[in-house]
Design an enzyme around this catalytic site. Structure first.
Site, PDB file in Angstrom:
ATOM      1  CG  PHE A 129     -12.162   0.237   2.955  1.00 50.89           C
ATOM      2  CD1 PHE A 129     -11.212  -0.402   3.736  1.00 50.89           C
ATOM      3  CD2 PHE A 129     -12.140   0.053   1.582  1.00 50.89           C
ATOM      4  CE1 PHE A 129     -10.253  -1.221   3.157  1.00 50.89           C
ATOM      5  CE2 PHE A 129     -11.176  -0.762   0.993  1.00 50.89           C
ATOM      6  CZ  PHE A 129     -10.233  -1.396   1.787  1.00 50.89           C
ATOM      7  CB  VAL A 130      -9.676   5.574   1.817  1.00 49.03           C
ATOM      8  CG1 VAL A 130     -10.612   6.532   2.544  1.00 49.03           C
ATOM      9  CG2 VAL A 130      -8.482   5.226   2.701  1.00 49.03           C
ATOM     10  CE  LYS A 180      -9.676   3.550   7.684  1.00 50.68           C
ATOM     11  NZ  LYS A 180     -10.284   2.264   7.398  1.00 50.68           N
ATOM     12  CG  ASP A 239      -5.505  -3.457  -1.491  1.00 51.70           C
ATOM     13  OD1 ASP A 239      -5.060  -2.952  -0.448  1.00 51.70           O
ATOM     14  OD2 ASP A 239      -5.950  -4.632  -1.541  1.00 51.70           O
ATOM     15  CG  ASP A 261      -1.254   1.675   3.364  1.00 56.10           C
ATOM     16  OD1 ASP A 261      -1.004   1.354   4.547  1.00 56.10           O
ATOM     17  OD2 ASP A 261      -1.859   0.914   2.579  1.00 56.10           O
ATOM     18  NE  ARG A 288      -2.091  -3.009  -4.195  1.00 55.35           N
ATOM     19  CZ  ARG A 288      -2.200  -3.138  -2.873  1.00 55.35           C
ATOM     20  NH1 ARG A 288      -2.137  -2.074  -2.107  1.00 55.35           N
ATOM     21  NH2 ARG A 288      -2.387  -4.321  -2.317  1.00 55.35           N
ATOM     22  N   GLY A 326       0.784  -1.242   0.000  1.00 53.10           N
ATOM     23  CA  GLY A 326       0.000   0.000   0.000  1.00 53.10           C
ATOM     24  C   GLY A 326       0.809   1.282   0.000  1.00 53.10           C
ATOM     25  CG  ASP A 375      -7.806   0.638  10.722  1.00 51.23           C
ATOM     26  OD1 ASP A 375      -8.424   1.268  11.596  1.00 51.23           O
ATOM     27  OD2 ASP A 375      -8.355  -0.234  10.018  1.00 51.23           O
TER      28      ASP A 375
END
Ligand code: 5GP
Ligand code: MG
Length: 182
Positions: free
Chosen positions: A156-157, A135, A163, A104, A169, A48, A107
């Protein structure tokens, strides 16, 4: 692919500006700590972080090396990490180096905690963490990284390296997906 997009959270121009600023801050910190004379290793967590890493490193004037790590998470297509394990070898010989882990998105923090703990065992001279996004989950404790691009809501991004089921991506913007695309 375009028709799967629900909304754009950060467009490419906003991302470029933020990554530029983050890079400038990191470069400045490295310089003011006179770290540029010693060896600097960026450790991106695959997959990511690749787009972010590619842009970020071009804002660093220092001499750097890159050592990738890959983390396997046993989870569904879009949920976050549950059980984690390293999928790759950790770059060796990080002892005495100035290491910056790049991911990336932060979370639950498990991924970064795992990689951080394994790398610290090698006794780097310094160890910092850099994430494009963090997040913010209401009620959950605030997780820390040394460098954070964006604080995002609990959505959720995908895009800019992130991805869903290994797709999206290559989207230049950071977006959310329509429910029927998930
Ligand atoms: P953590 O271990 O902090 O819970 O999760 C970090 C990893 O979960 C990230 O490296 C990323 O692979 C994945 N992840 C968490 N949230 C998202 C998200 O909103 N979108 C995508 N594409 N991946 C996410
Ligand atoms: Mg990841």
């Amino acid at each position: 692919m375009q028709s799967d997009i629900e909304k754009i959270l950060y467009d490419r121009n906003v991302i470029a500006q933020r990554v530029h600023d983050l890079g400038a801050k990191i470069a400045q910190d490295l310089q003011s700590n006179q770290i540029d004379a010693a060896e600097i290793v960026l450790v991106p967590i695959l997959t990511g972080s690749i787009v972010f890493l590619a842009d970020l490193i071009r804002h660093l004037p220092q001499k750097i090396r890159i050592g990738v790590v890959s983390v396997r998470s046993y989870h569904g297509k879009s949920t976050s990490s549950k059980d984690l394990a390293l999928r790759s070898e950790i770059p060796q010989s990080l002892a005495g180096k100035h290491v910056i882990i790049v991911d990336d998105i932060l979370d639950t923090g498990k991924t970064l905690a795992l990689v951080t703990s394994i790398i610290s065992e090698q006794n780097p001279a310094s160890l910092k963490t850099c994430v494009l996004m963090r997040k913010r989950i209401p009620g959950a404790p605030e997780l820390q990284a040394d460098y954070i691009g964006f604080d995002i809501p609990d959505e959720f991004v995908v895009g800019y390296g992130l991805d869903y089921d290994d797709y999206y991506r290559n989207l230049p913007d950071i977006v959310t997906l329509r429910p029927d695309a998930l």
